[in-house]
Design a protein around this motif. Structure first.
Motif, PDB file in Angstrom:
ATOM      1  N   GLY A 118       5.603  -5.910  11.985  1.00 27.35           N
ATOM      2  CA  GLY A 118       4.881  -7.352  12.252  1.00 27.35           C
ATOM      3  C   GLY A 118       3.338  -7.737  12.000  1.00 27.35           C
ATOM      4  O   GLY A 118       2.653  -8.459  12.571  1.00 27.35           O
ATOM      5  N   MET A 119       3.003  -7.076  10.847  1.00 25.32           N
ATOM      6  CA  MET A 119       1.421  -7.233  10.591  1.00 25.32           C
ATOM      7  C   MET A 119       1.642  -7.812   9.340  1.00 25.32           C
ATOM      8  O   MET A 119       2.144  -7.761   8.414  1.00 25.32           O
ATOM      9  N   SER A 120       0.491  -8.803   9.389  1.00 25.32           N
ATOM     10  CA  SER A 120       0.249  -9.779   8.374  1.00 25.32           C
ATOM     11  C   SER A 120      -1.033  -9.389   7.452  1.00 25.32           C
ATOM     12  O   SER A 120      -2.021  -8.938   8.199  1.00 25.32           O
ATOM     13  N   LEU A 121      -0.932  -9.448   6.336  1.00 30.20           N
ATOM     14  CA  LEU A 121      -2.110  -9.267   5.294  1.00 30.20           C
ATOM     15  C   LEU A 121      -2.915 -10.680   5.280  1.00 30.20           C
ATOM     16  O   LEU A 121      -2.463 -11.712   5.119  1.00 30.20           O
ATOM     17  N   ALA A 122      -4.135 -10.521   5.851  1.00 30.48           N
ATOM     18  CA  ALA A 122      -5.208 -11.650   6.262  1.00 30.48           C
ATOM     19  C   ALA A 122      -6.086 -11.585   4.931  1.00 30.48           C
ATOM     20  O   ALA A 122      -6.798 -12.845   4.894  1.00 30.48           O
ATOM     21  N   ALA A 123      -6.465 -10.607   4.396  1.00 25.45           N
ATOM     22  CA  ALA A 123      -7.491 -10.569   3.543  1.00 25.45           C
ATOM     23  C   ALA A 123      -7.480  -9.575   2.325  1.00 25.45           C
ATOM     24  O   ALA A 123      -6.759  -8.500   2.749  1.00 25.45           O
ATOM     25  N   GLY A 124      -8.266  -9.549   1.430  1.00 24.53           N
ATOM     26  CA  GLY A 124      -8.347  -8.409   0.535  1.00 24.53           C
ATOM     27  C   GLY A 124      -9.465  -8.754  -0.714  1.00 24.53           C
ATOM     28  O   GLY A 124      -9.983  -9.628  -0.774  1.00 24.53           O
ATOM     29  N   ASP A 125      -9.533  -7.574  -1.503  1.00 21.81           N
ATOM     30  CA  ASP A 125     -10.265  -7.616  -2.436  1.00 21.81           C
ATOM     31  C   ASP A 125      -9.921  -6.707  -3.511  1.00 21.81           C
ATOM     32  O   ASP A 125      -9.617  -5.623  -3.136  1.00 21.81           O
ATOM     33  N   THR A 126     -10.387  -6.973  -4.774  1.00 16.42           N
ATOM     34  CA  THR A 126      -9.949  -6.021  -5.803  1.00 16.42           C
ATOM     35  C   THR A 126     -11.062  -5.648  -6.874  1.00 16.42           C
ATOM     36  O   THR A 126     -11.561  -6.913  -7.269  1.00 16.42           O
ATOM     37  N   LYS A 127     -11.376  -4.251  -7.032  1.00 16.62           N
ATOM     38  CA  LYS A 127     -12.532  -4.105  -8.226  1.00 16.62           C
ATOM     39  C   LYS A 127     -11.799  -3.281  -9.131  1.00 16.62           C
ATOM     40  O   LYS A 127     -11.039  -2.465  -8.926  1.00 16.62           O
ATOM     41  N   VAL A 128     -12.090  -3.457 -10.393  1.00 16.99           N
ATOM     42  CA  VAL A 128     -11.881  -2.407 -11.325  1.00 16.99           C
ATOM     43  C   VAL A 128     -13.198  -1.865 -12.015  1.00 16.99           C
ATOM     44  O   VAL A 128     -14.078  -2.806 -12.272  1.00 16.99           O
ATOM     45  N   VAL A 129     -13.081  -0.440 -12.218  1.00 16.97           N
ATOM     46  CA  VAL A 129     -14.523   0.020 -12.539  1.00 16.97           C
ATOM     47  C   VAL A 129     -13.962   0.875 -13.821  1.00 16.97           C
ATOM     48  O   VAL A 129     -12.854   1.088 -13.988  1.00 16.97           O
TER      49      VAL A 129
END
Length: 332
Positions: A118-129
């Motif tokens: 019952g956990m919700s994804l609320a935020a995120g970020d993606t970086k490519v190096v």
């Protein structure tokens, strides 16, 4: 250690990790804004908050993968502070050239695990190096949940006479990673990687619950050393009482590892007041994750204070100290 280089040993979860963390936090502590040293911080409004990074190798292992591990690690940090795993943030740092399907597979694994608790994804970020910037993929998770216990769980609550409980057999995550890393075939050996919230939620109303900690890097031995040092009390363990399955014991014998320091990802140490242990163990065993839950020792006021001792199977006694150096790098 101002001029000393950082080594893999500083990522072990043991004595060197504690020294590095203390060194890095000095700028915050001298300003009076340093964090409490628990798996998750209790923040105003009755919430708990945690952040954790994951760089396990191999990224897919018997019993899970880095996506599943990321969710379990964050959710378990909340659960052992008595908080529900409500909201999650995920940050990805991806090396150029990494297969998109593989990355999507880890996110599918993370989403599946979130859905189960019952956990919700609320935020995120993606970086490519650029190539070489990281080795494949690093995931970082942060999580927030509401405190569900009558009082705050903390190692500062430890008292003489308290019982120490472990929720399941120890060392399975570290052993599974080691077997994969060294190309060893061990029938039935899988990581214990799992979200602890469903197993721990039923015991959160117990008034005798002192503190809990999930036994990740550094294993059970390191957790109990941290408790003993923080409280100034002596923790006495019985080796024969500590659940350890045959696969983990065998692999540790072959590789020369001490299972007390092998990483777990679905195992918690719990301290409870005298007289509460039997009821809490009974409730834990109702969960399929904790059928091996048992009392493994007690908190004492005697000597050696601030340390952990282990009464061995042959009747001797030895001290359990924090490990120094790295048993197995990139374990989680």
């Amino acid at each position: 250690m101002t001029n000393d280089p950082i080594t893999l040993g500083h990522g072990s979860g043991g004595r060197q990790s504690a020294e590095l963390v203390s060194f890095l936090l000095e700028s915050f502590r001298k300003r009076g804004i340093g964090p409490e040293m628990e798996d998750a911080a209790v923040i105003p409004g009755g919430y708990a908050f945690t952040v954790d990074g994951f760089t396990v190798s191999p990224r897919k292992f018997p019993g899970g993968d880095i996506g599943h591990l990321c969710v379990c690690g964050c959710a378990n940090d909340l659960a052992v502070r008595g908080a529900s795993p409500d909201f999650l943030g995920i940050s990805l740092v991806i090396e150029e050239g990494f297969p998109k399907d593989e990355a999507a597979g880890y996110m599918e694994s993370a989403a599946k695990t979130c859905g189960e608790i019952g956990m919700s994804l609320a935020a995120g970020d993606t970086k490519v190096v650029p190539v070489g910037g990281v080795e494949g993929l690093i995931m970082t998770g942060c999580a927030v949940g509401r405190i569900q216990t009558p009082s705050v769980l903390s190692s500062s609550n430890l008292q003489e006479g308290d019982s120490i409980i472990v929720t399941t057999s120890i060392g399975r995550h570290g052993a599974a990673i080691a077997a994969s890393r060294f190309n060893l075939s061990v029938d039935g050996l899988e990581s214990d990687c799992a979200p602890l919230w469903p197993a721990l939620q039923p015991i959160l109303a117990e008034k005798g619950l002192r503190c809990m900690r999930d036994c990740t890097r550094g294993g059970l031995g390191t957790v109990l050393c941290e408790w003993a040092e923080a409280s100034g009390l002596h923790i006495s363990l019985e080796e024969d009482a500590i659940p350890l399955n045959l696969q983990v014991r065998s692999l540790c014998d072959v590789l020369g590892f001490d299972p007390m320091y092998m990483a777990c990802e679905g195992c918690a140490a719990i301290a409870v007041a005298p007289g509460c242990a039997e009821d809490i163990v009974r409730k834990l065993r109702e969960s399929p994750l904790c059928t091996e839950a048992t009392v493994i020792g007690r908190v004492l006021e005697g000597e050696p204070s601030g340390m952990v001792s282990l009464r061995t199977s042959i009747g001797g006694e030895r001290l359990v100290d924090m490990p120094f150096g790295e048993l197995l790098p990139r374990i989680c």
